[in-house]
Scaffold this active site. Structure first.
Site, PDB file in Angstrom:
ATOM      1  N   GLN A  74       0.762  -1.123   0.234  1.00  0.00           N
ATOM      2  CA  GLN A  74       0.028  -0.398   0.131  1.00  0.00           C
ATOM      3  C   GLN A  74       0.851   1.013  -0.253  1.00  0.00           C
ATOM      4  O   GLN A  74       0.306   2.751   0.451  1.00  0.00           O
ATOM      5  CB  GLN A  74      -0.826  -0.073   1.524  1.00  0.00           C
ATOM      6  CG  GLN A  74      -1.690  -1.413   1.081  1.00  0.00           C
ATOM      7  CD  GLN A  74      -2.707  -0.040  -0.279  1.00  0.00           C
ATOM      8  OE1 GLN A  74      -2.973   0.523  -0.655  1.00  0.00           O
ATOM      9  NE2 GLN A  74      -3.512  -1.712  -0.878  1.00  0.00           N
ATOM     10  N   SER A  75       2.244   1.429  -0.622  1.00  0.00           N
ATOM     11  CA  SER A  75       2.989   2.055  -0.679  1.00  0.00           C
ATOM     12  C   SER A  75       2.541   3.680  -1.649  1.00  0.00           C
ATOM     13  O   SER A  75       1.504   3.737  -2.172  1.00  0.00           O
ATOM     14  CB  SER A  75       4.483   1.966  -1.237  1.00  0.00           C
ATOM     15  OG  SER A  75       4.887   3.055  -1.526  1.00  0.00           O
ATOM     16  N   ASN A  76       2.409   4.471  -0.849  1.00  0.00           N
ATOM     17  CA  ASN A  76       2.193   5.862  -1.080  1.00  0.00           C
ATOM     18  C   ASN A  76       2.975   6.461  -2.219  1.00  0.00           C
ATOM     19  O   ASN A  76       2.712   6.452  -3.564  1.00  0.00           O
ATOM     20  CB  ASN A  76       1.752   6.963  -0.229  1.00  0.00           C
ATOM     21  CG  ASN A  76       0.320   6.838   1.016  1.00  0.00           C
ATOM     22  OD1 ASN A  76      -0.598   5.764   0.590  1.00  0.00           O
ATOM     23  ND2 ASN A  76       0.564   6.747   2.026  1.00  0.00           N
ATOM     24  N   CYS A  78       5.305   4.860  -4.154  1.00  0.00           N
ATOM     25  CA  CYS A  78       5.058   3.951  -5.378  1.00  0.00           C
ATOM     26  C   CYS A  78       3.538   4.335  -6.084  1.00  0.00           C
ATOM     27  O   CYS A  78       3.916   4.927  -7.056  1.00  0.00           O
ATOM     28  CB  CYS A  78       4.455   2.375  -4.933  1.00  0.00           C
ATOM     29  SG  CYS A  78       6.625   1.541  -4.017  1.00  0.00           S
TER      30      CYS A  78
END
Ligand code: PLP
Length: 322
Positions: A74-76, A78
């Site tokens: 859930q990387s912002n 990325c």
């Protein structure tokens, strides 16, 4: 020197600063403000957009045709990198730690919408997979650009040095600036900005997932590197880096009662959304510090909102919140 640093215009700047009167009242003072870096404008915004103005500027300078980076499912970071790649007509490869879910949600869903190519790996294989992906793209005649984890090298951190310049120019006085800190680029950039652009606010990073000493050392080193990019060679000591790691014991991405309370409180007093992973944790820390009278009642505390709100729509978080 500063004129030589390539920068793309990707973010909606300056981001607004708003009063939080009902939250202030609910907590019984100090006066609370928020700086809305959740509204940087690119694909739901967030702090990575400021870093990517410089990172993607550098990628363009190197005539890159592909951005490669890594992060959590859930990387912002990325998600925002994938959006920048789409906007610049570049390909994007993401190395994400975790297993491919049956139904991609929130940030991961957005990565796919931006047509990023995703490789799922174990944490232990993250860094070598990143290097391998970069090398194999090169061998195929591509021009890949490696965006560091969290966008946190001296290039990315420049975004937050200039964010402090922006804040100073907004002429809003705050005694404290409170924000979440993790890979350290935001805090390092802010520290450089405070010194270079003359800001009298005290910074306080709430660690999301890193022990205090580790984060202090990382931020100090990165701040020193970043200051060189601005021609000022400032030495930063780990002891000068204000990090509070009292709120990260549950681990990265784990929503505890403290974050739940903070998210509800911000939503229900101000209609303001904060996120379950970063700003929820920092806000929970700030609320606890207010209750412990860490800040004086007549002080002004600015909560620097770093974004991350798409993660509210991850089922495990949304179902725990209402
Ligand atoms: C990445 C991120 C942070 C942490 O910033 P660092 O520069 O990695 O310390 C904080 N908030 C949000 C929403 C983020 O995505």
């Amino acid at each position: 020197m500063m004129a030589d640093i390539p920068r793309l215009k990707l973010a909606h700047l300056p981001t607004p600063i708003e009063e939080l009167p009902r939250l202030t009242k609910a907590l019984g003072g100090p006066r609370l403000l928020v700086k809305r870096d959740d509204q940087t404008g690119l694909a739901f915004g967030g702090n990575k957009t400021r870093k990517l103005e410089f990172l993607a500027g550098d990628a363009k300078l190197h005539r890159a045709d592909m951005l490669i980076t890594a992060g959590a499912l859930q990387s912002n970071h990325c998600r925002q990198t994938a959006a920048v790649a789409a906007r610049l007509g570049m390909d994007c490869k993401l190395i994400l730690v975790g297993e491919a879910p049956e139904r991609p949600e929130a940030n991961l869903w957005l990565d796919l919408l931006f047509e990023a190519e995703i490789e799922y790996v174990d944490r232990a294989r993250r860094d070598e997979t990143l290097t391998e992906t970069f090398e194999s793209a090169r061998q195929q005649g591509r021009r890949p650009y490696l965006v560091p984890f969290g966008g946190s090298n001296s290039t990315g951190a420049l975004g937050y040095a200039f964010a402090i310049q922006e804040f100073v120019e907004q002429k809003v006085e705050a005694d404290w600036i409170v924000f979440p800190s993790s890979s350290g680029g935001t805090q390092a950039g802010m520290m450089v900005g405070v010194r270079v652009f003359g800001c009298r606010s005290k910074l306080l990073g709430i660690s999301v997932d890193v022990p205090q000493r580790t984060l202090q050392e990382r931020v100090a080193a990165l701040a020193g590197e970043t200051s060189k990019r601005l021609g000022s060679r400032i030495r930063f000591l780990a002891d000068e880096v204000a990090v509070n790691d009292d709120y990260c014991a549950a681990g990265y991405g784990v929503l505890t009662e403290a974050e739940r309370e903070a998210i509800r409180l911000f939503a229900q007093t101000e209609g303001l959304l904060i996120d379950p992973v970063y700003t929820g944790r920092a806000a929970a820390g700030m609320v606890d510090l207010i209750r412990k009278r860490f800040f004086r009642k007549n002080e002004t505390v600015l909560f620097w909102h770093t974004g991350g709100t798409p993660a509210l729509f991850v089922e495990k978080y949304s179902s725990a919140l209402i």
